[in-house]
Every structure is written in structure tokens, then in C-alpha cells.
Design a protein around this motif. Structure first.
Motif, PDB file in Angstrom:
ATOM      1  N   PHE A 135       0.835  -1.202   0.000  1.00  0.00           N
ATOM      2  CA  PHE A 135       0.000   0.000   0.000  1.00  0.00           C
ATOM      3  C   PHE A 135       0.870   1.253   0.000  1.00  0.00           C
ATOM      4  O   PHE A 135       0.602   2.209  -0.726  1.00  0.00           O
ATOM      5  CB  PHE A 135      -0.940   0.030   1.209  1.00  0.00           C
ATOM      6  CG  PHE A 135      -2.156  -0.846   1.082  1.00  0.00           C
ATOM      7  CD1 PHE A 135      -2.870  -0.933  -0.091  1.00  0.00           C
ATOM      8  CD2 PHE A 135      -2.606  -1.592   2.165  1.00  0.00           C
ATOM      9  CE1 PHE A 135      -4.007  -1.731  -0.209  1.00  0.00           C
ATOM     10  CE2 PHE A 135      -3.738  -2.395   2.058  1.00  0.00           C
ATOM     11  CZ  PHE A 135      -4.433  -2.461   0.875  1.00  0.00           C
ATOM     12  N   MET A 136       1.915   1.243   0.815  1.00  0.00           N
ATOM     13  CA  MET A 136       2.789   2.415   0.898  1.00  0.00           C
ATOM     14  C   MET A 136       3.522   2.657  -0.424  1.00  0.00           C
ATOM     15  O   MET A 136       3.658   3.802  -0.863  1.00  0.00           O
ATOM     16  CB  MET A 136       3.796   2.242   2.040  1.00  0.00           C
ATOM     17  CG  MET A 136       3.149   2.275   3.414  1.00  0.00           C
ATOM     18  SD  MET A 136       4.292   1.935   4.754  1.00  0.00           S
ATOM     19  CE  MET A 136       5.101   3.530   4.888  1.00  0.00           C
ATOM     20  N   ALA A 137       3.964   1.588  -1.049  1.00  0.00           N
ATOM     21  CA  ALA A 137       4.742   1.711  -2.291  1.00  0.00           C
ATOM     22  C   ALA A 137       3.890   2.176  -3.470  1.00  0.00           C
ATOM     23  O   ALA A 137       4.413   2.776  -4.412  1.00  0.00           O
ATOM     24  CB  ALA A 137       5.395   0.370  -2.622  1.00  0.00           C
ATOM     25  N   THR A 138       2.597   1.921  -3.404  1.00  0.00           N
ATOM     26  CA  THR A 138       1.743   2.243  -4.548  1.00  0.00           C
ATOM     27  C   THR A 138       0.872   3.479  -4.340  1.00  0.00           C
ATOM     28  O   THR A 138       0.005   3.759  -5.171  1.00  0.00           O
ATOM     29  CB  THR A 138       0.844   1.030  -4.901  1.00  0.00           C
ATOM     30  OG1 THR A 138       0.061   0.683  -3.762  1.00  0.00           O
ATOM     31  CG2 THR A 138       1.683  -0.162  -5.343  1.00  0.00           C
ATOM     32  N   LEU A 139       1.106   4.207  -3.259  1.00  0.00           N
ATOM     33  CA  LEU A 139       0.349   5.439  -3.036  1.00  0.00           C
ATOM     34  C   LEU A 139       0.606   6.431  -4.169  1.00  0.00           C
ATOM     35  O   LEU A 139       1.751   6.634  -4.572  1.00  0.00           O
ATOM     36  CB  LEU A 139       0.740   6.083  -1.711  1.00  0.00           C
ATOM     37  CG  LEU A 139       0.063   5.555  -0.458  1.00  0.00           C
ATOM     38  CD1 LEU A 139       0.694   6.183   0.786  1.00  0.00           C
ATOM     39  CD2 LEU A 139      -1.426   5.801  -0.475  1.00  0.00           C
ATOM     40  N   LEU A 190      -0.571   6.876   8.219  1.00  0.00           N
ATOM     41  CA  LEU A 190      -1.357   5.809   8.839  1.00  0.00           C
ATOM     42  C   LEU A 190      -0.735   4.442   8.559  1.00  0.00           C
ATOM     43  O   LEU A 190      -0.571   3.622   9.466  1.00  0.00           O
ATOM     44  CB  LEU A 190      -2.801   5.852   8.330  1.00  0.00           C
ATOM     45  CG  LEU A 190      -3.748   4.804   8.906  1.00  0.00           C
ATOM     46  CD1 LEU A 190      -3.853   4.924  10.420  1.00  0.00           C
ATOM     47  CD2 LEU A 190      -5.122   4.943   8.272  1.00  0.00           C
ATOM     48  N   TYR A 191      -0.359   4.190   7.309  1.00  0.00           N
ATOM     49  CA  TYR A 191       0.268   2.917   6.961  1.00  0.00           C
ATOM     50  C   TYR A 191       1.594   2.741   7.705  1.00  0.00           C
ATOM     51  O   TYR A 191       1.920   1.648   8.166  1.00  0.00           O
ATOM     52  CB  TYR A 191       0.508   2.812   5.448  1.00  0.00           C
ATOM     53  CG  TYR A 191      -0.740   2.699   4.616  1.00  0.00           C
ATOM     54  CD1 TYR A 191      -1.884   2.057   5.087  1.00  0.00           C
ATOM     55  CD2 TYR A 191      -0.784   3.220   3.325  1.00  0.00           C
ATOM     56  CE1 TYR A 191      -3.019   1.940   4.300  1.00  0.00           C
ATOM     57  CE2 TYR A 191      -1.914   3.099   2.533  1.00  0.00           C
ATOM     58  CZ  TYR A 191      -3.025   2.463   3.026  1.00  0.00           C
ATOM     59  OH  TYR A 191      -4.149   2.346   2.243  1.00  0.00           O
ATOM     60  N   ASP A 192       2.372   3.819   7.812  1.00  0.00           N
ATOM     61  CA  ASP A 192       3.640   3.751   8.534  1.00  0.00           C
ATOM     62  C   ASP A 192       3.397   3.373   9.992  1.00  0.00           C
ATOM     63  O   ASP A 192       4.108   2.533  10.557  1.00  0.00           O
ATOM     64  CB  ASP A 192       4.390   5.080   8.435  1.00  0.00           C
ATOM     65  CG  ASP A 192       5.720   5.036   9.151  1.00  0.00           C
ATOM     66  OD1 ASP A 192       6.598   4.253   8.717  1.00  0.00           O
ATOM     67  OD2 ASP A 192       5.884   5.756  10.155  1.00  0.00           O
ATOM     68  N   LYS A 211       1.007   9.931  -4.976  1.00  0.00           N
ATOM     69  CA  LYS A 211       1.325  11.143  -4.204  1.00  0.00           C
ATOM     70  C   LYS A 211       0.705  12.413  -4.778  1.00  0.00           C
ATOM     71  O   LYS A 211       0.788  13.462  -4.151  1.00  0.00           O
ATOM     72  CB  LYS A 211       2.843  11.320  -4.099  1.00  0.00           C
ATOM     73  CG  LYS A 211       3.580  10.126  -3.546  1.00  0.00           C
ATOM     74  CD  LYS A 211       3.468  10.047  -2.056  1.00  0.00           C
ATOM     75  CE  LYS A 211       4.131   8.791  -1.546  1.00  0.00           C
ATOM     76  NZ  LYS A 211       5.216   8.907  -0.705  1.00  0.00           N
ATOM     77  N   LYS A 212       0.066  12.321  -5.940  1.00  0.00           N
ATOM     78  CA  LYS A 212      -0.530  13.540  -6.497  1.00  0.00           C
ATOM     79  C   LYS A 212      -1.832  13.897  -5.771  1.00  0.00           C
ATOM     80  O   LYS A 212      -2.359  14.983  -5.966  1.00  0.00           O
ATOM     81  CB  LYS A 212      -0.733  13.417  -8.003  1.00  0.00           C
ATOM     82  CG  LYS A 212      -1.804  12.453  -8.443  1.00  0.00           C
ATOM     83  CD  LYS A 212      -1.902  12.400  -9.960  1.00  0.00           C
ATOM     84  CE  LYS A 212      -2.926  11.378 -10.386  1.00  0.00           C
ATOM     85  NZ  LYS A 212      -2.938  11.144 -11.813  1.00  0.00           N
ATOM     86  N   TYR A 213      -2.342  12.990  -4.961  1.00  0.00           N
ATOM     87  CA  TYR A 213      -3.563  13.261  -4.201  1.00  0.00           C
ATOM     88  C   TYR A 213      -3.206  13.617  -2.760  1.00  0.00           C
ATOM     89  O   TYR A 213      -2.334  12.995  -2.156  1.00  0.00           O
ATOM     90  CB  TYR A 213      -4.500  12.050  -4.224  1.00  0.00           C
ATOM     91  CG  TYR A 213      -4.969  11.709  -5.615  1.00  0.00           C
ATOM     92  CD1 TYR A 213      -5.936  12.478  -6.254  1.00  0.00           C
ATOM     93  CD2 TYR A 213      -4.424  10.628  -6.307  1.00  0.00           C
ATOM     94  CE1 TYR A 213      -6.360  12.175  -7.543  1.00  0.00           C
ATOM     95  CE2 TYR A 213      -4.838  10.316  -7.594  1.00  0.00           C
ATOM     96  CZ  TYR A 213      -5.804  11.090  -8.205  1.00  0.00           C
ATOM     97  OH  TYR A 213      -6.210  10.794  -9.477  1.00  0.00           O
ATOM     98  N   GLU A 214      -3.909  14.614  -2.215  1.00  0.00           N
ATOM     99  CA  GLU A 214      -3.633  15.081  -0.850  1.00  0.00           C
ATOM    100  C   GLU A 214      -3.751  13.974   0.185  1.00  0.00           C
ATOM    101  O   GLU A 214      -2.979  13.914   1.137  1.00  0.00           O
ATOM    102  CB  GLU A 214      -4.592  16.213  -0.470  1.00  0.00           C
ATOM    103  CG  GLU A 214      -4.226  17.545  -1.059  1.00  0.00           C
ATOM    104  CD  GLU A 214      -5.146  18.647  -0.578  1.00  0.00           C
ATOM    105  OE1 GLU A 214      -5.426  18.705   0.627  1.00  0.00           O
ATOM    106  OE2 GLU A 214      -5.575  19.441  -1.431  1.00  0.00           O
ATOM    107  N   ALA A 236      -0.651  11.590   1.642  1.00  0.00           N
ATOM    108  CA  ALA A 236       0.233  11.902   2.770  1.00  0.00           C
ATOM    109  C   ALA A 236      -0.352  11.374   4.077  1.00  0.00           C
ATOM    110  O   ALA A 236       0.374  10.807   4.904  1.00  0.00           O
ATOM    111  CB  ALA A 236       0.463  13.410   2.861  1.00  0.00           C
ATOM    112  N   SER A 237      -1.653  11.526   4.248  1.00  0.00           N
ATOM    113  CA  SER A 237      -2.301  11.025   5.465  1.00  0.00           C
ATOM    114  C   SER A 237      -2.286   9.498   5.505  1.00  0.00           C
ATOM    115  O   SER A 237      -2.030   8.892   6.548  1.00  0.00           O
ATOM    116  CB  SER A 237      -3.744  11.516   5.551  1.00  0.00           C
ATOM    117  OG  SER A 237      -3.782  12.920   5.638  1.00  0.00           O
TER     118      SER A 237
END
Length: 136
Positions: free
Chosen positions: A64-68, A81-83, A70-73, A76-77
Motif C-alpha cells: 500500500f505504501m509503495a503504490t500510493l 497511517l500505513y507507517d 502522491k498527487k492526491y492530498e 500523505a495522510s
């Protein structure tokens, strides 16, 4: 043996033909499943089984973290949360702590349920007020 092979083929075909949204839902369902299996194994003192299931849950969170995107606000949130979830899974695995797993399970279920609602809203935008009311 034949039934298991047929099921495996069905599962593989389901994954190959799934939309990105459906794949994400499958991953959330897998995350929930592996955390629940981890809790069960911890409670039964099956250390290796607990470890393996928690590692699989960690792998899903890392995906999930690798495929976020980043162009959507919201990315970051979600990344924060995933971290947090990943760090808690590592801690739960280190200490074989079912309470920590329960905490992460609650978050995973909420994310899954939210994603499922978003998929419904995307398919039926006219039903949005009705679905929002149901979610309350």
C-alpha cells in the motif's frame, strides 16, 4: 487435490481480471485475514505461525505504501497511517502481542469498509446521499 487446483485457478483468474479498485479491496481483505490469523496464532502460542501471518500483513501494508499516488492530498495522510500500522505490526511481531494486533485489525477493518463504501459510491453516484446516511 482437483478441487484445490480448481480453486487456485479460480483465485488466480479473479486476480487477473479484477479492476484496480477490486484488487485494493482484495488486499484489504487479505490484511484483515492475516492479522486475524496472527491474533489466533499468538493466542494459541504458535510463534512461527504468528510470525508468518504478521509478516504477510506487513507485506500488504508495504505494498500500500509503495503504490500510493502522491498527487492526491490524501496520500500523505494514508502514508502516515500505513507507517504507523507497519511499526505496530513489527512491535506486535517482536512481542507476540495480540492487543497490538487487535488495534491494527480495527484500523484495517475501517480502511477496508471505507474503501468498500467508496467503491459503491463510485458505481452509483446518484445513491450517494442514501449511502452517506447509512454510514452514519
Amino acid at each position: 487435490m482437483l478441487a484445490q487446483n480448481a480453486y487456485q485457478q479460480y483465485k488466480e483468474k479473479s486476480i487477473q481480471t479484477a479492476s484496480p479498485e477490486e484488487l485494493t479491496l482484495m488486499l484489504y481483505n487479505g490484511l484483515v485475514k492475516f492479522i486475524m490469523r496472527g491474533i489466533d496464532a499468538v493466542e494459541k502460542n504458535k510463534t512461527e505461525e504468528a510470525h508468518n501471518n504478521i509478516i504477510r500483513a506487513q507485506d500488504i501494508i508495504q505494498e500500500f505504501m509503495a503504490t500510493l499516488d502522491k498527487k492526491y492530498e490524501i496520500a500523505a495522510s494514508l502514508e502516515l497511517l500505513y507507517d504507523y500500522m507497519l511499526r505496530r505490526l513489527i512491535e506486535a511481531n517482536t512481542h507476540k502481542d495480540s492487543a497490538i494486533l487487535g488495534e491494527v485489525l480495527d484500523m484495517a477493518k475501517q480502511l477496508r469498509d471505507t474503501w468498500e463504501q467508496a467503491m459503491k459510491l463510485a458505481k452509483h453516484p446518484r445513491k450517494m446521499p442514501e449511502l452517506v446516511e447509512q454510514a452514519k
